[in-house]
Scaffold this active site. Sequence first.
Site, PDB file in Angstrom:
ATOM      1  N   TYR A 149       2.099   5.583  -2.385  1.00  0.00           N
ATOM      2  CA  TYR A 149       2.419   6.976  -2.020  1.00  0.00           C
ATOM      3  C   TYR A 149       3.882   7.290  -2.327  1.00  0.00           C
ATOM      4  CZ  TYR A 149      -2.186   6.612  -0.325  1.00  0.00           C
ATOM      5  OH  TYR A 149      -3.528   6.385  -0.292  1.00  0.00           O
ATOM      6  N   ARG A 196      -9.977  -9.200 -12.911  1.00  0.00           N
ATOM      7  CA  ARG A 196      -8.864  -8.329 -13.265  1.00  0.00           C
ATOM      8  C   ARG A 196      -7.766  -9.050 -14.044  1.00  0.00           C
ATOM      9  NH1 ARG A 196      -5.508  -6.463  -8.005  1.00  0.00           N
ATOM     10  NH2 ARG A 196      -3.909  -6.148  -9.572  1.00  0.00           N
ATOM     11  N   ARG A 197      -7.448 -10.261 -13.620  1.00  0.00           N
ATOM     12  CA  ARG A 197      -6.375 -10.973 -14.320  1.00  0.00           C
ATOM     13  C   ARG A 197      -7.001 -12.137 -15.048  1.00  0.00           C
ATOM     14  NH1 ARG A 197      -4.432 -10.839  -8.858  1.00  0.00           N
ATOM     15  NH2 ARG A 197      -2.856  -9.226  -8.601  1.00  0.00           N
ATOM     16  N   HIS A 205       0.819  -1.209   0.000  1.00  0.00           N
ATOM     17  CA  HIS A 205       0.000   0.000   0.000  1.00  0.00           C
ATOM     18  C   HIS A 205       0.857   1.266   0.000  1.00  0.00           C
ATOM     19  CE1 HIS A 205      -2.937   2.989   0.178  1.00  0.00           C
ATOM     20  NE2 HIS A 205      -2.336   3.474   1.237  1.00  0.00           N
ATOM     21  N   HIS A 213      -8.632   1.579 -11.506  1.00  0.00           N
ATOM     22  CA  HIS A 213      -8.260   2.515 -10.429  1.00  0.00           C
ATOM     23  C   HIS A 213      -6.774   2.847 -10.515  1.00  0.00           C
ATOM     24  CE1 HIS A 213      -7.363   4.039  -6.428  1.00  0.00           C
ATOM     25  NE2 HIS A 213      -6.655   2.959  -6.147  1.00  0.00           N
ATOM     26  N   PHE A 214      -5.944   1.830 -10.713  1.00  0.00           N
ATOM     27  CA  PHE A 214      -4.528   2.201 -10.629  1.00  0.00           C
ATOM     28  C   PHE A 214      -3.972   2.767 -11.930  1.00  0.00           C
ATOM     29  CE2 PHE A 214      -3.789  -2.609 -10.601  1.00  0.00           C
ATOM     30  CZ  PHE A 214      -3.086  -2.723 -11.786  1.00  0.00           C
ATOM     31  N   HIS A 215      -4.670   2.543 -13.043  1.00  0.00           N
ATOM     32  CA  HIS A 215      -4.211   3.264 -14.241  1.00  0.00           C
ATOM     33  C   HIS A 215      -4.569   4.747 -14.154  1.00  0.00           C
ATOM     34  CE1 HIS A 215      -3.339  -0.722 -15.815  1.00  0.00           C
ATOM     35  NE2 HIS A 215      -2.603  -0.115 -16.737  1.00  0.00           N
TER      36      HIS A 215
HETATM   37 FE1  HAS Z   1      -5.259   2.698  -4.496  1.00  0.00          FE
HETATM   38  C1  HAS Z   1      -5.669  -0.708  -4.886  1.00  0.00           C
HETATM   39  C2  HAS Z   1      -7.387   2.674  -1.826  1.00  0.00           C
HETATM   40  C3  HAS Z   1      -4.760   6.067  -4.049  1.00  0.00           C
HETATM   41  C4  HAS Z   1      -2.542   2.564  -6.604  1.00  0.00           C
HETATM   42  N1  HAS Z   1      -4.303   1.214  -5.556  1.00  0.00           N
HETATM   43  C5  HAS Z   1      -4.652  -0.117  -5.607  1.00  0.00           C
HETATM   44  C6  HAS Z   1      -3.751  -0.812  -6.471  1.00  0.00           C
HETATM   45  C7  HAS Z   1      -2.830   0.111  -6.920  1.00  0.00           C
HETATM   46  C8  HAS Z   1      -3.205   1.387  -6.346  1.00  0.00           C
HETATM   47  C9  HAS Z   1      -1.629  -0.160  -7.821  1.00  0.00           C
HETATM   48  O1  HAS Z   1      -8.611   0.602   0.054  1.00  0.00           O
HETATM   49  C10 HAS Z   1      -3.846  -2.277  -6.848  1.00  0.00           C
HETATM   50  C11 HAS Z   1      -2.887  -3.158  -6.136  1.00  0.00           C
HETATM   51  C12 HAS Z   1      -3.065  -4.583  -6.635  1.00  0.00           C
HETATM   52  O2  HAS Z   1      -2.393  -4.933  -7.618  1.00  0.00           O
HETATM   53  O3  HAS Z   1      -3.886  -5.317  -6.080  1.00  0.00           O
HETATM   54  N2  HAS Z   1      -5.994   4.098  -3.213  1.00  0.00           N
HETATM   55  C13 HAS Z   1      -6.861   3.888  -2.220  1.00  0.00           C
HETATM   56  C14 HAS Z   1      -7.181   5.149  -1.566  1.00  0.00           C
HETATM   57  C15 HAS Z   1      -6.447   6.114  -2.203  1.00  0.00           C
HETATM   58  C16 HAS Z   1      -5.684   5.440  -3.220  1.00  0.00           C
HETATM   59  C17 HAS Z   1      -8.119   5.374  -0.429  1.00  0.00           C
HETATM   60  N3  HAS Z   1      -3.943   4.052  -5.211  1.00  0.00           N
HETATM   61  C18 HAS Z   1      -3.880   5.382  -4.882  1.00  0.00           C
HETATM   62  C19 HAS Z   1      -2.758   6.007  -5.540  1.00  0.00           C
HETATM   63  C20 HAS Z   1      -2.126   5.017  -6.254  1.00  0.00           C
HETATM   64  C21 HAS Z   1      -2.892   3.801  -6.040  1.00  0.00           C
HETATM   65  C22 HAS Z   1      -2.397   7.457  -5.398  1.00  0.00           C
HETATM   66  C23 HAS Z   1      -0.913   5.060  -7.104  1.00  0.00           C
HETATM   67  C24 HAS Z   1      -0.131   6.093  -7.287  1.00  0.00           C
HETATM   68  N4  HAS Z   1      -6.346   1.255  -3.569  1.00  0.00           N
HETATM   69  C25 HAS Z   1      -7.109   1.453  -2.453  1.00  0.00           C
HETATM   70  C26 HAS Z   1      -7.620   0.151  -1.994  1.00  0.00           C
HETATM   71  C27 HAS Z   1      -7.132  -0.810  -2.866  1.00  0.00           C
HETATM   72  C28 HAS Z   1      -6.328  -0.085  -3.833  1.00  0.00           C
HETATM   73  C29 HAS Z   1      -8.483  -0.123  -0.840  1.00  0.00           C
HETATM   74  C30 HAS Z   1      -7.369  -2.337  -2.810  1.00  0.00           C
HETATM   75  C31 HAS Z   1      -8.548  -2.688  -3.593  1.00  0.00           C
HETATM   76  C32 HAS Z   1      -8.712  -4.174  -3.809  1.00  0.00           C
HETATM   77  O4  HAS Z   1      -9.843  -4.663  -3.638  1.00  0.00           O
HETATM   78  O5  HAS Z   1      -7.764  -4.876  -4.183  1.00  0.00           O
HETATM   79  C33 HAS Z   1      -6.411   7.589  -1.833  1.00  0.00           C
HETATM   80  O6  HAS Z   1      -5.099   7.981  -1.557  1.00  0.00           O
HETATM   81  C34 HAS Z   1      -6.987   8.460  -2.887  1.00  0.00           C
HETATM   82  C35 HAS Z   1      -7.108   9.889  -2.419  1.00  0.00           C
HETATM   83  C36 HAS Z   1      -7.240  10.796  -3.584  1.00  0.00           C
HETATM   84  C37 HAS Z   1      -8.179  11.727  -3.728  1.00  0.00           C
HETATM   85  C38 HAS Z   1      -8.202  12.562  -4.993  1.00  0.00           C
HETATM   86  C39 HAS Z   1      -7.715  13.987  -4.755  1.00  0.00           C
HETATM   87  C40 HAS Z   1      -7.672  14.735  -6.046  1.00  0.00           C
HETATM   88  C41 HAS Z   1      -6.637  15.520  -6.469  1.00  0.00           C
HETATM   89  C42 HAS Z   1      -6.739  16.174  -7.823  1.00  0.00           C
HETATM   90  C43 HAS Z   1      -7.298  17.571  -7.726  1.00  0.00           C
HETATM   91  C44 HAS Z   1      -7.408  18.223  -9.066  1.00  0.00           C
HETATM   92  C45 HAS Z   1      -6.985  19.463  -9.361  1.00  0.00           C
HETATM   93  C46 HAS Z   1      -7.146  19.992 -10.745  1.00  0.00           C
HETATM   94  C47 HAS Z   1      -6.344  20.355  -8.372  1.00  0.00           C
HETATM   95  C48 HAS Z   1      -9.217  11.965  -2.704  1.00  0.00           C
HETATM   96  C49 HAS Z   1      -5.432  15.776  -5.648  1.00  0.00           C
HETATM   97  C50 HAS Z   1      -8.084  21.167 -10.761  1.00  0.00           C
HETATM   98  C51 HAS Z   1      -9.339  20.702 -11.324  1.00  0.00           C
HETATM   99  C52 HAS Z   1     -10.497  21.376 -11.284  1.00  0.00           C
HETATM  100  C53 HAS Z   1     -11.679  20.791 -11.971  1.00  0.00           C
HETATM  101  C54 HAS Z   1     -10.703  22.655 -10.540  1.00  0.00           C
HETATM  102 CU    CU Z   2      -3.663   0.410  -0.904  1.00  0.00          CU
END
Ligand code: HAS
Ligand code: CU
Length: 567
Positions: free
Chosen positions: A241, A451-452, A237, A388-390
Amino acid sequence: MSAVLSTPAPRAAASATAQDVAGAKRLLLAFWITGFCALLVGIAIGVLQGANYAGLNLYPYLEPFLKTYYQGLTLHGVLNAFVFTFFTISGWLIYLPSRELDLRPNLALGWFTYGLMLLGTLMAAYAMLDNSSSVLYTFYPPLKGSPWFYLGITLVVVASLVPLAVVLEMRARWKRAHPGQVTPLVTYMSASILLMWLLAALGAASEAVFLLDPWSLGMTSTINPLLARTLFWWTGHPIVYYWLMPGYISIYALLPRQAGGKLVSDPLARLAFLLLMVFSVPVGTHHQYTDPGISPVIKGVVTALTLSVAIPSLITAFTVALSLEYAGRRRGGKGLMGWWNALPWRDPSVAAQVLALVTFIFGGAGGIVNASWQLDNVVHNTLWIPAHFHLTVGTMTTLVFMGVSFWLLPHLTGRRLYSPRLALQGVWLWFIGLMLWGFAGHWAGLDGVPRRAWISALPHSQYMRLYGAVHPELILVGIGGVIAAVGAVFFFICFFGTLFGKRDEQAMRQIPFAEAIAKPDGSRLAQAAEHLGFWTVVTLIVTLAVYIPTLWPMIMHPIHAVGFRIW
Ligand code: HAS
Ligand code: CU
């Protein structure tokens, strides 16, 4: 006179000479090129995966190189998620602080990191290419690969920890010369990422050293799959980050200036990094909500902690949006959204990073769904997860680093960016391709597509029936993959075109470090965040509080499984 000539004015002992800067640039260039070469191969194999979802089996055409779908998938995952990221991030986290502090980094340690990482990568690559280790990038036992694979991965992880020593040493030198001042922002961010990564890496390092390496070498005959998986996710996990936060460095500390504005708050940026560090390490078991052998109480605690990890990204969303709005208004943008159009969209570096942020709104929202234990049961192990991860690592790391390359390569090499127009087109194609892939993949996941899945192992129509419905969205996944791949081709033409392109001293512009409106001086938040050692200990305590009760029953009541090779 001669005395004056022989005793030149003493140079401020700390600051870097032109030679030091040139040495640091060479180091980053080596990391950057190696990382992007891995990405090139990884993306090429990704096209096969996308085509597979669309029901097109291209593997027979590559028979001499790739024997099975799972061999391709292992290479795709390891090259993109580990090799590309580890190389680029290690170089980036050494170089930026050295330039921000104007200090010479320990180049010997930097090259040692590079050499060890390369050795580990070559060992793992050998094991993947000879099809002895098609265990995917999660390498779950009891699937069993060759020792070359596990030992190679072990070396890569160990190497990735060395930059911590380089950054902490520079920070200490700077602090000695500037007593009482808070660490400059980029160095603060780099140190906090690497400290977080130190704690994060303990899981996979123990899995490798105590379980996988001896097992693959024949020193133990069985393995405990549940314990191994849990140690893997301890790292698996927070690694996301480790991929995300180096991109955030650019988004917070460079992009506002590139867009023509300022970062609105330096202390808030520090707070986001600190919270990412504390919350991200203890929550790995949210990848194991469906695993037996982990108590529901722990799963509940991990759900709450995982939802907390979204907070720093929400802080980022608002801080960065406001910084971009400030830039857009300075550039003459009027009205509610005029600032958005006024951003320098023709600059491929800015466009790449802003578009990555847009995709991350969807990637992050999907993450919050995954984090919720009950909702995750619907999407776990479906195509939703790769979608999600792409939309996270494929954008906030890859697309941001593509965007960074457009100023970084000219800065490192003194050569002009090859065709900014092609670069911009590549950025948009990558964005459109991944958005299509992401939406269609989430949709297919909700329909239950796993997924796979080697779809081509069955005739397409039979496969579709197996999962209860015809899935037109899988065709969209394939089309999205192809569009993104065309974008990648444009990107790599610009990447190598720049490396071998025209010399242009103007190109060697300064790193666009942004100024902050709310500065850290006098900020109590910045002062509190400065105690990185203390916050590392806090993170360790929270991590152990979650993991000791999780791991204890697995160690006390071990499962003994023999290894399998099913490919
Ligand atoms: Fe995730 C699975 C939960 C973020 C990568 N994640 C994965 C896997 C990968 C991955 C590779 O809780 C699969 C692993 C595998 O092979 O099995 N993930 C989260 C949560 C977040 C999150 C809560 N993940 C990421 C990030 C990754 C990443 C970042 C890579 C870099 N993820 C999970 C969970 C799984 C999971 C479970 C397991 C699921 C399962 O069943 O297997 C949080 O950190 C996300 C928080 C992000 C936000 C978005 C904030 C938005 C921003 C953009 C703002 C835009 C602006 C532009 C400023 C709340 C910062 C202006 C635009 C205007 C329109 C004004
Ligand atoms: Cu995770």
